[in-house]
Design a protein around this motif. Structure first.
Motif, short mmCIF file in Angstrom:
data_model
loop_
_atom_site.label_atom_id
_atom_site.label_comp_id
_atom_site.label_asym_id
_atom_site.label_seq_id
_atom_site.Cartn_x
_atom_site.Cartn_y
_atom_site.Cartn_z
N HIS A 122 2.53 3.64 -5.54
CA HIS A 122 1.29 3.82 -6.30
C HIS A 122 1.27 5.13 -7.07
O HIS A 122 0.47 5.29 -7.99
N CYS A 123 2.12 6.09 -6.66
CA CYS A 123 2.15 7.39 -7.34
C CYS A 123 3.13 7.42 -8.51
O CYS A 123 3.20 8.43 -9.22
N LEU A 175 -4.84 6.04 -0.14
CA LEU A 175 -4.14 5.03 0.67
C LEU A 175 -3.50 5.60 1.94
O LEU A 175 -3.19 4.84 2.86
N GLU A 231 -4.37 8.35 -6.23
CA GLU A 231 -4.31 7.01 -5.62
C GLU A 231 -3.63 7.07 -4.26
O GLU A 231 -4.05 6.40 -3.31
N GLY A 232 -2.55 7.88 -4.15
CA GLY A 232 -1.84 7.98 -2.89
C GLY A 232 -2.68 8.59 -1.79
O GLY A 232 -2.61 8.17 -0.63
N GLN A 239 1.69 8.38 -11.97
CA GLN A 239 0.36 8.96 -11.82
C GLN A 239 0.42 10.47 -12.02
O GLN A 239 1.42 11.11 -11.75
N LEU A 256 0.81 -1.22 0.00
CA LEU A 256 0.00 0.00 0.00
C LEU A 256 0.84 1.27 0.00
O LEU A 256 0.30 2.36 0.19
#
Length: 310
Positions: A253-254, A278, A274-275, A257, A248
Motif C-alpha cells: 500500500h505504500c 493498516l 495508508e501503511g 505513496q 493489507l
C-alpha cells in the motif's frame, strides 16, 4: 466361500455381515476363524483372507464401528506361526497386503480406521504394530519429514519477515535498505510461494471431498470433510490469514505513496499514511499466523500412532 456370499434368486447376502449386523458375534467370530484358518490337501492350500477382503473391502471399518470385539480375532487370523522352533525361535508370517493396499492398488485406510477406534490394546496388536512400523519406516517417514521441513522453513521465513527484521523498522535500522529489501523478499516468498502451495493443497482435498460427498455441516454450512481434522482446520485458517495479510500488506500500500512530512521517500517502506492505518490490523494478523504455524509444527514433538497412520 459360502460364508461370504449366498445367492437367493437375484439377491446376494453375506452371512458374515448379517451376523455382525444382527449382533450374533459368536457366529461372526466362528466364521472369521474358519475363513482365516490355513488348510491344505494334496492339490493346494486354502486360506480365506483374499476372498474375505474382496467380498468386504471395508471389513475393518465395519467391525470398528459395529463389532470392535471381533477385530482381535480378525487380526489374529492374519498371523501364521510355525509349530516348530529353531534355536529357540519360531517362524512367523504376517499377511499384511490388505492392510496396506486396497482393491484399487492404492493405500488402504485400514490403519486409519483402527486408529479412529481409540483402542490402545488394539493398536498394540502385533499385526497393527508391524504394519505401522513398516509403513512409517518405508513410506510415511520421508513424506512426513519433507512436509514438516517445508513447513518449518516457511515458518522461519514468516517469523524473519514479521518479527526479526521488522523489529528495528521504527529505529535507525529503518534507514537500512538491505533490511527493508530482506523483509520484502521474505514476504514475497510467503505470499507468492508458500500461500499458493498451501491453497492448492486444500483446493485438491476439498474437490476430492466434494466428489466423494464427504461433507460436514457447521452452522448450517456444508464444508469439506477433511476440515474435521485439527491440522486441516488450522491450515485453512492460516491460508485465510495469509491471504488477508497479502491484501493489507503495508509495503504494497505504500508503493507510490508520499512519505510523512519531513521524511525522504524510501523503497520497500511501511511508513506512509495508508501503511500507518493498516499496521495495527496487520500486526494482529501476523500474530495469529505465527500461532497457526506453531500449532502445525506441534506434530514434531509427539510421534503418535495417528502420525504413523499418515
Amino acid at each position: 466361500e459360502w460364508v461370504l456370499s449366498i445367492a437367493v434368486g437375484s439377491q446376494s447376502i453375506s452371512p458374515l455381515l448379517w451376523a455382525v449386523e444382527t449382533g450374533s458375534f459368536d457366529a461372526a467370530r466362528a466364521i472369521i476363524v474358519d475363513l482365516l484358518t490355513i488348510r491344505a490337501d494334496r492339490d493346494r492350500y486354502y486360506y480365506g483372507v483374499d476372498p474375505l477382503f474382496e467380498r468386504h473391502p471395508d471389513i475393518i471399518q465395519r467391525l470398528s464401528l459395529e463389532a470392535p470385539v471381533l477385530l482381535p480375532a480378525l487380526l489374529d487370523g492374519l498371523i501364521w506361526r510355525s509349530r516348530l522352533t529353531e534355536n529357540g525361535r519360531r517362524r512367523v508370517v504376517y499377511f499384511l497386503r490388505h492392510l496396506v493396499l486396497n482393491e484399487d492398488g492404492k493405500f488402504s485406510q485400514a490403519i486409519e480406521w483402527i486408529t479412529q477406534n481409540d483402542d490402545p490394546k488394539l493398536v498394540c496388536h502385533p499385526v497393527i504394530s508391524y504394519t505401522i512400523d513398516l509403513v512409517w519406516g518405508r513410506v510415511a517417514a520421508m513424506a512426513f519429514l519433507y512436509r514438516k521441513t517445508w513447513l518449518l522453513l516457511t515458518a522461519m521465513v514468516f517469523m524473519l519477515s514479521q518479527a526479526v527484521l521488522n523489529s528495528g523498522l521504527h529505529d535507525d535500522v529503518s534507514d537500512n535498505l538491505l533490511v527493508r529489501m530482506g523483509i520484502f523478499v521474505c514476504r514475497c516468498f510467503i505470499y507468492l510461494v508458500s500461500w499458493p502451495s498451501l491453497a492448492m493443497v486444500h483446493i485438491k482435498r476439498g474437490r476430492a471431498d466434494i466428489l466423494k460427498k464427504n461433507m460436514i455441516h457447521v452452522c448450517g454450512l456444508r464444508l469439506p470433510g477433511h476440515l474435521v481434522e485439527f491440522n486441516s482446520m488450522v491450515s485453512v485458517s492460516l491460508c485465510i490469514i495469509l491471504f488477508i495479510m497479502l491484501m493489507l500488506c503495508p509495503i504494497i500500500h505504500c508503493f507510490g505513496q508520499k512519505p510523512p512530512d519531513g521524511q525522504e521517500r524510501l523503497a520497500f517502506t511501511e511508513r506512509c499514511e495508508e501503511g500507518d492505518k493498516l499496521l495495527p490490523t496487520y500486526a494482529v494478523l501476523s500474530m495469529s499466523g505465527m500461532l497457526c504455524y506453531w500449532a502445525l509444527l506441534a506434530d514434531l514433538t509427539v510421534f503418535s500412532n495417528r502420525v504413523c497412520a499418515f
